[in-house]
Design a protein around this motif. Sequence first.
Motif: not given
Length: 451
Positions: A49-68
């Motif tokens: 799997i390929k992606f941009h490492l900058a797309d992993i941020t704390e804000d985005k991670y926590l928003k995903f946690v709240e969704f999941y």
Amino acid sequence: MREALTNEKFDTKVEPSDWRYSAAILGLYKYLDYYGEPGIDFEVSDDAIKFHLADITEDKYLKFVEFYYDDELQHKKLEQLMQLEECSDEQMKLANELMKANSILKKVFGKLKFDGTNQKEILELIYTNRNALIKETFRNKSNMYANYANTGQLLEKGKECCRLWGYYVDGGRKSKAIAYNFDVNTFVAQDDILFDFIPFGFLGDRETFFLNDNYSVKQLIQTNREFEESIKNEVAASEGKSKDARKILFKTIQNASDFVDYDVEVIVKNREKAFYETLHIRKESIDILKKLEVYEPFCFSFKINENYYMNIEKEVMNCILNLVRTDALIELFLKQNSEYLVSLFVEVNRLICGGGEKMKQSIKMAYACAKEVAGKLPENKRESYRQKLTSAIVFKDYDRCCQILLQLSNYADISFEFAYDLFEDFESNKDIAYTFINALTKKKDNNQGDK
């Protein structure tokens, strides 16, 4: 493993080099897919799997946690209550309980109480402290991050010691003890911030599972997606009562021909254990599962004593996965007169050990003889012989078992042709004896069951 890329569309590539990176890839895929286009661009191939490492941020991670974990985060339940036009006394009580549900909620709301008029104030506190509420709840809940990794390393960059339970050690205190020749310089460990996506790769409740079907990354994602769908369907069918991921996994293997039909590694994380376990599901075991006509009867716990209940489903599956006979279970339930259950265990033995058509016919013959004897003998004699045979086979006194069979044949004046196999090689034909003893129960009445 993770690899930095240069002069390519993406700057990071992750390959399923071991189960940790496989599970991280699955969790990472769910995260990236959640944001989707045009938010985050990524690429999935068979190899990585390929992606941009900058797309992993704390804000985005926590928003995903709240969704999941939407339905398991207390502040989300509280937020929903605060958005109601009117709250009943019961709902007000629940809201006040949620405001004190854990340490971060107590810290945010302090001595504030919901009185039916201060919804706006409570909602403002939730909005202002949302990230802290998500992070601390996710970090410390036993069914979330705390089940999988050291809570102190959440969203930390890779350190000297792996954050996952079972891999983590206190480097300052124990690195010499685990290093080669007590030389701390020889201690090698692997940690990665991407391991924080591992919790999203597991499915289940108290016992969670990750299917490391890493023949390809696409196959890995597809297999676990099908497993997740099976869990959702089972939960929906049982109206939310059934969340036994182990049962659902093996039922899915049994019933879905295109789910898994080859050797696969399954990683298990039990909430009560501070380490991960591995199930190696081999093709032979999968074939046995598919040949079993039923599965549900194994799904219960049997009380051994006041402090111990045996999980029969787990015991049976361990036998199937390790291709080990179910003799211990047969002998346990012979004593309980559980004729149907013992017959299923005998069938599992037959599938594990083979024996072909000859064994199948011998088992049928033993069953028919036992039922003929049961219909001919007085109740006390039938039960007496059954107990004697059960005792002899449990204590592995096979000579004694053969003697009792001869006595019973003579007493009932019935020829036991199946017994010749036992006289020649009792151990190899033990399932014939189990079948005879098990079927030596009360005469069956089609309308009234056991008499």
